[in-house]
Design a protein around this motif. Structure first.
Motif, PDB file in Angstrom:
ATOM      1  N   GLN A 122       0.914  -1.175  -0.040  1.00 28.56           N
ATOM      2  CA  GLN A 122      -0.099  -0.119   0.083  1.00 28.56           C
ATOM      3  C   GLN A 122       0.712   1.315   0.041  1.00 28.56           C
ATOM      4  OE1 GLN A 122      -2.604  -0.198   3.299  1.00 28.56           O
ATOM      5  NE2 GLN A 122      -4.227  -1.194   2.231  1.00 28.56           N
ATOM      6  N   ARG A 129      -4.869   8.392   3.698  1.00 28.70           N
ATOM      7  CA  ARG A 129      -5.675   7.967   2.457  1.00 28.70           C
ATOM      8  C   ARG A 129      -4.726   6.906   1.695  1.00 28.70           C
ATOM      9  NH1 ARG A 129      -7.804  13.492  -0.519  1.00 28.70           N
ATOM     10  NH2 ARG A 129      -5.377  13.688  -0.145  1.00 28.70           N
ATOM     11  N   ILE A 130      -5.394   5.948   1.138  1.00 27.77           N
ATOM     12  CA  ILE A 130      -4.804   4.683   0.526  1.00 27.77           C
ATOM     13  C   ILE A 130      -4.695   5.210  -0.937  1.00 27.77           C
ATOM     14  CG2 ILE A 130      -4.778   2.490  -0.530  1.00 27.77           C
ATOM     15  CD1 ILE A 130      -6.107   1.763   2.132  1.00 27.77           C
ATOM     16  N   SER A 133      -2.551   0.457  -4.022  1.00 26.71           N
ATOM     17  CA  SER A 133      -2.262  -0.882  -3.311  1.00 26.71           C
ATOM     18  C   SER A 133      -2.317  -1.939  -4.324  1.00 26.71           C
ATOM     19  CB  SER A 133      -3.505  -0.780  -2.164  1.00 26.71           C
ATOM     20  OG  SER A 133      -4.634  -0.898  -2.973  1.00 26.71           O
ATOM     21  N   ARG A 139      -9.617  -2.248   0.930  1.00 20.42           N
ATOM     22  CA  ARG A 139      -9.465  -0.712   1.222  1.00 20.42           C
ATOM     23  C   ARG A 139      -9.009  -0.488   2.676  1.00 20.42           C
ATOM     24  NH1 ARG A 139      -8.111   1.820  -2.717  1.00 20.42           N
ATOM     25  NH2 ARG A 139      -9.109   3.546  -1.465  1.00 20.42           N
ATOM     26  N   THR A 140      -8.660  -1.356   3.483  1.00 20.74           N
ATOM     27  CA  THR A 140      -8.293  -1.292   4.872  1.00 20.74           C
ATOM     28  C   THR A 140      -6.851  -1.038   4.885  1.00 20.74           C
ATOM     29  OG1 THR A 140     -10.062  -3.013   5.382  1.00 20.74           O
ATOM     30  CG2 THR A 140      -8.467  -2.237   7.112  1.00 20.74           C
ATOM     31  N   ARG A 141      -6.374  -0.049   5.624  1.00 24.42           N
ATOM     32  CA  ARG A 141      -5.015   0.156   5.893  1.00 24.42           C
ATOM     33  C   ARG A 141      -4.248  -1.000   6.644  1.00 24.42           C
ATOM     34  NH1 ARG A 141      -4.339   6.128   8.150  1.00 24.42           N
ATOM     35  NH2 ARG A 141      -2.011   5.465   8.316  1.00 24.42           N
TER      36      ARG A 141
END
Length: 444
Positions: A122, A129-130, A133, A139-141
């Motif tokens: 990522q 904010r991503i 990735s 979409r989870t850090r």
């Protein structure tokens, strides 16, 4: 049954007498303390039994092995875990540095492809904010940790609720406050996430400890067995010698205390008879010691049929003996010892026969076979091995010959073993049947 005046034959349903010093487990067990034999400095203080020595050595060795395997197992577990973890971090570090360079050059693909086994990548900006990735991250850090400007490359283990822990490396692109951070990592390997490695090491350590403990028990027991045999022999010998020595002392003391009431000639005759018995016991014990000590008597080719015929033809005032010899039966052995063996068996059979003794000599399956059979009451199956033990005399043998020492059959079996043969009591339609088997000389 007795041999050479040494053993007694127990008839059917007759009580059996066995010396307490030679009874097998159940009467005398190995794990006992012998106060008579192992007293310290003659003060009657008992030393530890051989079994307790064996237990102590085995316990000490087992505990020592356990400590060693625990230390080695723990070190191995830590080493394996460190190696797996370090390798995972190194792979992540290579990938994160590679993609950090791509970010700085502005050539970062979208999405970021996985490589070298590192599939969680990522790029997160300063606002969290991503930016980009790999497909596997979602979409989870991966982490909310941002390296400090002075220490831009950091290793982290992130464990989010409900998700598998991740081993990752975080790289801050630059010291600037708005610098993005590149994260690269992989799911924690199962060897680190579970305790399977510890279970395997613990099982191996337990198995090794048990195996080495068992081997120590066996080796220690084997090493102590000669000492145990010596103790048992000393115990049984002292037991058997005590009665004749006490009787001899009583006779001599009676002659000294009451010279007017004791016939010196009768006393001397009884003393000589007792001395003969003591001498026979000592000679038998010396022969047993030589046989067990590995002393080899001169061996020569012997015609077993002729030897048996000569022994059968020896004049005897008791029971007649009939010999049957089939073919030429040659063996390699000590003539003196084999004569002693045959003499013991014949004397034993004559003592317990009702009408006669039969000796059969032949060869079978590469072995010389000698069978000595009497027509007496026979020997119970439970006593067929016991009669070969030292000083064991069954009740009927004591009744027929009170002067025997109980060593004849023990000597006979040891002679058979010294000639790489066997001596057993086998089934018979009537009486007892002793079967001697010796290696046959081929071509004679």
């Amino acid at each position: 049954m007795t041999s050479s005046g040494n053993f007694g034959l127990s008839g059917r349903n007759r009580p059996i007498w066995v010396s307490a010093a030679t009874a097998r487990p159940g009467a005398i067990r190995r794990c006992q303390v012998s106060k008579e034999l192992v007293g310290r400095a003659g003060n009657g203080e008992a030393m530890p039994s051989l079994c307790s020595i064996q237990v102590r050595y085995t316990t000490v060795v087992t505990l020592l092995v356990l400590v060693i395997v625990v230390v080695v197992g723990t070190s191995m577990d830590l080493a394996v875990r460190y190696r797996v973890r370090d390798e995972a971090f190194l792979n992540a570090e290579k990938i994160v540095l590679r993609w950090s360079a791509q970010v700085r050059g502005g050539h970062l693909p979208h999405p970021i492809p996985a490589s070298a086994g590192v599939d969680l990548i990522q790029v997160v900006d300063a606002r969290g904010r991503i930016v980009n990735s790999s497909p596997q991250t979602g979409r989870t850090r991966l982490s909310r940790f941002r390296p400090e400007p002075g220490n831009r490359l950091q290793r982290r283990t992130e464990c989010l609720p409900g998700r598998q822990c991740v081993l990752l490396t975080a790289d801050r692109i630059s010291p600037n406050a708005d610098s993005p951070v590149v994260y690269a990592g992989t799911a924690e390997p199962s060897i680190l996430a579970t305790h399977d490695l510890e279970y395997v090491i613990a099982a191996a350590a337990l198995l090794m400890t048990v195996m080495l403990g068992w081997m120590t028990w066996r080796i220690t027991g084997r090493s102590l067995r000669p000492m145990e045999q010596q103790y048992q022999l000393a115990s049984t010998t002292s037991h058997e010698l005590r009665n004749p020595i006490a009787g001899l002392r009583l006779q001599l003391e009676g002659a000294l205390l009451y010279p007017d009431h004791v016939n010196p000639r009768d006393t001397i005759q009884r003393a000589l008879s007792t001395t003969d018995r003591l001498e026979a016991i000592v000679e038998d014990l010396l022969l047993l010691a030589r046989l067990h000590g590995g002393e080899h008597a001169p061996h020569e080719p012997i015609d077993l049929g002729v030897l048996v015929t000569e022994e059968v033809g020896t004049p005897a005032p008791t029971m007649p003996v009939h010999a049957e010899v089939t073919g030429n039966v040659w063996v390699h052995g000590s003539r003196t010892q084999l004569i002693r063996l045959l003499s013991n068996l014949l004397s034993n059979a004559r003592r317990h026969a009702e009408t006669g003794v039969t000796v059969w000599v032949a060869s079978a399956h590469g072995q010389a076979v000698v069978e000595v059979t009497d027509d007496g009451a026979g020997i119970e199956s439970a006593d067929r091995e016991r009669v070969f033990e030292r000083f064991v005399r069954l009740e009927d043998g004591r009744r027929r010959d009170a002067t025997g020492s109980g060593l004849g059959l023990a000597i006979s079996r040891d002679i058979a073993h010294a000639h790489r043969g066997t001596l057993r009591i086998e089934d018979s339609a009537c009486g007892a049947r002793f079967v001697l088997r010796l290696p046959l000389i081929e071509g004679k």
